[in-house]
Motif scaffolding. Structure first.
Motif, PDB file in Angstrom:
ATOM      1  N   VAL A   2      22.141  -8.981  -2.433  1.00 58.38           N
ATOM      2  CA  VAL A   2      20.773  -8.957  -1.898  1.00 58.38           C
ATOM      3  C   VAL A   2      20.111  -7.623  -2.230  1.00 58.38           C
ATOM      4  O   VAL A   2      18.931  -7.583  -2.579  1.00 58.38           O
ATOM      5  CB  VAL A   2      20.759  -9.223  -0.374  1.00 58.38           C
ATOM      6  N   ALA A   3      20.866  -6.534  -2.177  1.00 63.79           N
ATOM      7  CA  ALA A   3      20.308  -5.220  -2.494  1.00 63.79           C
ATOM      8  C   ALA A   3      19.868  -5.158  -3.954  1.00 63.79           C
ATOM      9  O   ALA A   3      18.825  -4.570  -4.269  1.00 63.79           O
ATOM     10  CB  ALA A   3      21.323  -4.117  -2.198  1.00 63.79           C
ATOM     11  N   ARG A   4      20.641  -5.759  -4.855  1.00 65.32           N
ATOM     12  CA  ARG A   4      20.241  -5.770  -6.270  1.00 65.32           C
ATOM     13  C   ARG A   4      18.979  -6.582  -6.485  1.00 65.32           C
ATOM     14  O   ARG A   4      18.115  -6.191  -7.267  1.00 65.32           O
ATOM     15  CB  ARG A   4      21.376  -6.310  -7.142  1.00 65.32           C
ATOM     16  N   ILE A   5      18.869  -7.693  -5.800  1.00 65.95           N
ATOM     17  CA  ILE A   5      17.649  -8.511  -5.880  1.00 65.95           C
ATOM     18  C   ILE A   5      16.464  -7.714  -5.356  1.00 65.95           C
ATOM     19  O   ILE A   5      15.381  -7.706  -5.953  1.00 65.95           O
ATOM     20  CB  ILE A   5      17.830  -9.830  -5.103  1.00 65.95           C
ATOM     21  N   ALA A   6      16.671  -7.007  -4.249  1.00 65.05           N
ATOM     22  CA  ALA A   6      15.597  -6.200  -3.663  1.00 65.05           C
ATOM     23  C   ALA A   6      15.195  -5.055  -4.592  1.00 65.05           C
ATOM     24  O   ALA A   6      14.003  -4.751  -4.736  1.00 65.05           O
ATOM     25  CB  ALA A   6      16.025  -5.648  -2.302  1.00 65.05           C
ATOM     26  N   ALA A   7      16.167  -4.425  -5.257  1.00 65.49           N
ATOM     27  CA  ALA A   7      15.850  -3.335  -6.187  1.00 65.49           C
ATOM     28  C   ALA A   7      15.030  -3.852  -7.360  1.00 65.49           C
ATOM     29  O   ALA A   7      14.067  -3.212  -7.791  1.00 65.49           O
ATOM     30  CB  ALA A   7      17.136  -2.668  -6.672  1.00 65.49           C
ATOM     31  N   GLN A   8      15.389  -5.019  -7.880  1.00 63.28           N
ATOM     32  CA  GLN A   8      14.627  -5.603  -8.985  1.00 63.28           C
ATOM     33  C   GLN A   8      13.222  -5.984  -8.519  1.00 63.28           C
ATOM     34  O   GLN A   8      12.238  -5.753  -9.224  1.00 63.28           O
ATOM     35  CB  GLN A   8      15.348  -6.829  -9.565  1.00 63.28           C
ATOM     36  N   ALA A   9      13.119  -6.564  -7.340  1.00 64.77           N
ATOM     37  CA  ALA A   9      11.805  -6.916  -6.792  1.00 64.77           C
ATOM     38  C   ALA A   9      10.961  -5.662  -6.574  1.00 64.77           C
ATOM     39  O   ALA A   9       9.744  -5.666  -6.822  1.00 64.77           O
ATOM     40  CB  ALA A   9      11.967  -7.688  -5.480  1.00 64.77           C
ATOM     41  N   ALA A  10      11.590  -4.569  -6.144  1.00 68.55           N
ATOM     42  CA  ALA A  10      10.874  -3.307  -5.944  1.00 68.55           C
ATOM     43  C   ALA A  10      10.398  -2.741  -7.274  1.00 68.55           C
ATOM     44  O   ALA A  10       9.281  -2.228  -7.380  1.00 68.55           O
ATOM     45  CB  ALA A  10      11.772  -2.299  -5.232  1.00 68.55           C
ATOM     46  N   GLY A  39      21.401 -15.166   8.456  1.00 69.07           N
ATOM     47  CA  GLY A  39      20.177 -15.762   7.921  1.00 69.07           C
ATOM     48  C   GLY A  39      18.989 -14.837   7.813  1.00 69.07           C
ATOM     49  O   GLY A  39      17.899 -15.257   7.423  1.00 69.07           O
ATOM     50  N   SER A  40      19.164 -13.565   8.163  1.00 71.67           N
ATOM     51  CA  SER A  40      18.047 -12.621   8.019  1.00 71.67           C
ATOM     52  C   SER A  40      18.556 -11.337   7.371  1.00 71.67           C
ATOM     53  O   SER A  40      19.754 -11.074   7.317  1.00 71.67           O
ATOM     54  CB  SER A  40      17.406 -12.323   9.377  1.00 71.67           C
ATOM     55  N   VAL A  41      17.614 -10.552   6.882  1.00 71.51           N
ATOM     56  CA  VAL A  41      17.977  -9.315   6.198  1.00 71.51           C
ATOM     57  C   VAL A  41      16.960  -8.227   6.514  1.00 71.51           C
ATOM     58  O   VAL A  41      15.775  -8.513   6.697  1.00 71.51           O
ATOM     59  CB  VAL A  41      18.088  -9.543   4.663  1.00 71.51           C
ATOM     60  N   ARG A  42      17.458  -7.008   6.605  1.00 64.77           N
ATOM     61  CA  ARG A  42      16.611  -5.812   6.698  1.00 64.77           C
ATOM     62  C   ARG A  42      16.827  -5.041   5.410  1.00 64.77           C
ATOM     63  O   ARG A  42      17.973  -4.831   4.989  1.00 64.77           O
ATOM     64  CB  ARG A  42      17.001  -4.945   7.881  1.00 64.77           C
ATOM     65  N   LEU A  43      15.742  -4.595   4.801  1.00 64.34           N
ATOM     66  CA  LEU A  43      15.817  -3.887   3.529  1.00 64.34           C
ATOM     67  C   LEU A  43      15.341  -2.456   3.688  1.00 64.34           C
ATOM     68  O   LEU A  43      14.416  -2.183   4.448  1.00 64.34           O
ATOM     69  CB  LEU A  43      14.941  -4.583   2.483  1.00 64.34           C
ATOM     70  N   HIS A  44      15.957  -1.563   2.932  1.00 66.22           N
ATOM     71  CA  HIS A  44      15.489  -0.180   2.841  1.00 66.22           C
ATOM     72  C   HIS A  44      15.345   0.138   1.356  1.00 66.22           C
ATOM     73  O   HIS A  44      16.312   0.011   0.597  1.00 66.22           O
ATOM     74  CB  HIS A  44      16.451   0.802   3.502  1.00 66.22           C
ATOM     75  N   LEU A  45      14.147   0.539   0.957  1.00 64.55           N
ATOM     76  CA  LEU A  45      13.846   0.864  -0.433  1.00 64.55           C
ATOM     77  C   LEU A  45      13.573   2.351  -0.568  1.00 64.55           C
ATOM     78  O   LEU A  45      13.011   2.967   0.338  1.00 64.55           O
ATOM     79  CB  LEU A  45      12.604   0.093  -0.901  1.00 64.55           C
ATOM     80  N   THR A  46      13.949   2.921  -1.707  1.00 67.73           N
ATOM     81  CA  THR A  46      13.570   4.289  -2.049  1.00 67.73           C
ATOM     82  C   THR A  46      12.973   4.250  -3.448  1.00 67.73           C
ATOM     83  O   THR A  46      13.515   3.583  -4.341  1.00 67.73           O
ATOM     84  CB  THR A  46      14.775   5.254  -2.029  1.00 67.73           C
ATOM     85  N   MET A  47      11.844   4.923  -3.619  1.00 60.14           N
ATOM     86  CA  MET A  47      11.200   4.908  -4.928  1.00 60.14           C
ATOM     87  C   MET A  47      10.260   6.081  -5.098  1.00 60.14           C
ATOM     88  O   MET A  47       9.911   6.761  -4.132  1.00 60.14           O
ATOM     89  CB  MET A  47      10.447   3.599  -5.157  1.00 60.14           C
ATOM     90  N   ASP A  48       9.860   6.288  -6.342  1.00 60.60           N
ATOM     91  CA  ASP A  48       8.863   7.288  -6.672  1.00 60.60           C
ATOM     92  C   ASP A  48       7.488   6.655  -6.527  1.00 60.60           C
ATOM     93  O   ASP A  48       7.335   5.442  -6.647  1.00 60.60           O
ATOM     94  CB  ASP A  48       9.045   7.773  -8.112  1.00 60.60           C
ATOM     95  N   MET A  49       6.486   7.494  -6.300  1.00 60.19           N
ATOM     96  CA  MET A  49       5.124   7.002  -6.107  1.00 60.19           C
ATOM     97  C   MET A  49       4.178   7.904  -6.895  1.00 60.19           C
ATOM     98  O   MET A  49       4.384   9.117  -6.940  1.00 60.19           O
ATOM     99  CB  MET A  49       4.779   7.044  -4.611  1.00 60.19           C
ATOM    100  N   PRO A  50       3.155   7.325  -7.519  1.00 64.85           N
ATOM    101  CA  PRO A  50       2.206   8.155  -8.250  1.00 64.85           C
ATOM    102  C   PRO A  50       1.350   8.974  -7.291  1.00 64.85           C
ATOM    103  O   PRO A  50       1.144   8.591  -6.146  1.00 64.85           O
ATOM    104  CB  PRO A  50       1.344   7.137  -8.999  1.00 64.85           C
ATOM    105  N   TYR A  51       0.897  10.131  -7.799  1.00 62.98           N
ATOM    106  CA  TYR A  51      -0.019  10.960  -7.028  1.00 62.98           C
ATOM    107  C   TYR A  51      -1.137  11.385  -7.953  1.00 62.98           C
ATOM    108  O   TYR A  51      -0.867  11.803  -9.073  1.00 62.98           O
ATOM    109  CB  TYR A  51       0.693  12.190  -6.469  1.00 62.98           C
ATOM    110  N   PRO A  52      -2.363  11.262  -7.593  1.00 62.66           N
ATOM    111  CA  PRO A  52      -2.844  10.785  -6.290  1.00 62.66           C
ATOM    112  C   PRO A  52      -2.901   9.262  -6.246  1.00 62.66           C
ATOM    113  O   PRO A  52      -3.088   8.617  -7.274  1.00 62.66           O
ATOM    114  CB  PRO A  52      -4.251  11.385  -6.202  1.00 62.66           C
ATOM    115  N   THR A  53      -2.722   8.726  -5.074  1.00 58.73           N
ATOM    116  CA  THR A  53      -2.869   7.293  -4.828  1.00 58.73           C
ATOM    117  C   THR A  53      -3.021   7.077  -3.331  1.00 58.73           C
ATOM    118  O   THR A  53      -2.737   7.965  -2.540  1.00 58.73           O
ATOM    119  CB  THR A  53      -1.654   6.507  -5.365  1.00 58.73           C
TER     120      THR A  53
END
Length: 99
Positions: A2-10, A39-53
């Protein structure tokens, strides 16, 4: 899994919602972790973000996109998606003066 699916979706959501500059100093791939319970999941994502935005707006859109995609692909109810910004990536160098 599920984490790999979430990383790809992110990664997909990041490219759609946050126009990050390409190149060597560009963004690192998003990271994801998942906590699955009955039947449920909690996700935590980490990523870079453009600035300014508009960070709150872009983050909300990414959270929504990832929750929808993970739900579609896994059949799990996505209860929570938290997002941590690792670093801000400058999209343009400003050479203007501050007045």
């Amino acid at each position: 899994m599920v984490a790999r699916i979430a990383a790809q979706a992110a990664r997909t959501a990041q490219s759609r919602r946050a126009a990050l500059p390409p190149g060597g100093g560009g963004p690192k791939a998003p990271g994801a972790s998942a906590a699955v319970r009955t039947g449920s999941v909690r996700l935590h994502l980490t990523m870079d973000m453009p600035y300014p935005t508009d960070i709150p707006q872009v983050c909300e859109r990414i959270r929504r996109d990832v929750a929808e995609r993970v739900g579609q692909l896994t059949g799990l109810d996505v209860g929570e998606v938290t997002l941590t910004i690792r670093r801000l990536v400058a999209t343009a160098v400003s050479r203007g003066r501050v007045r």
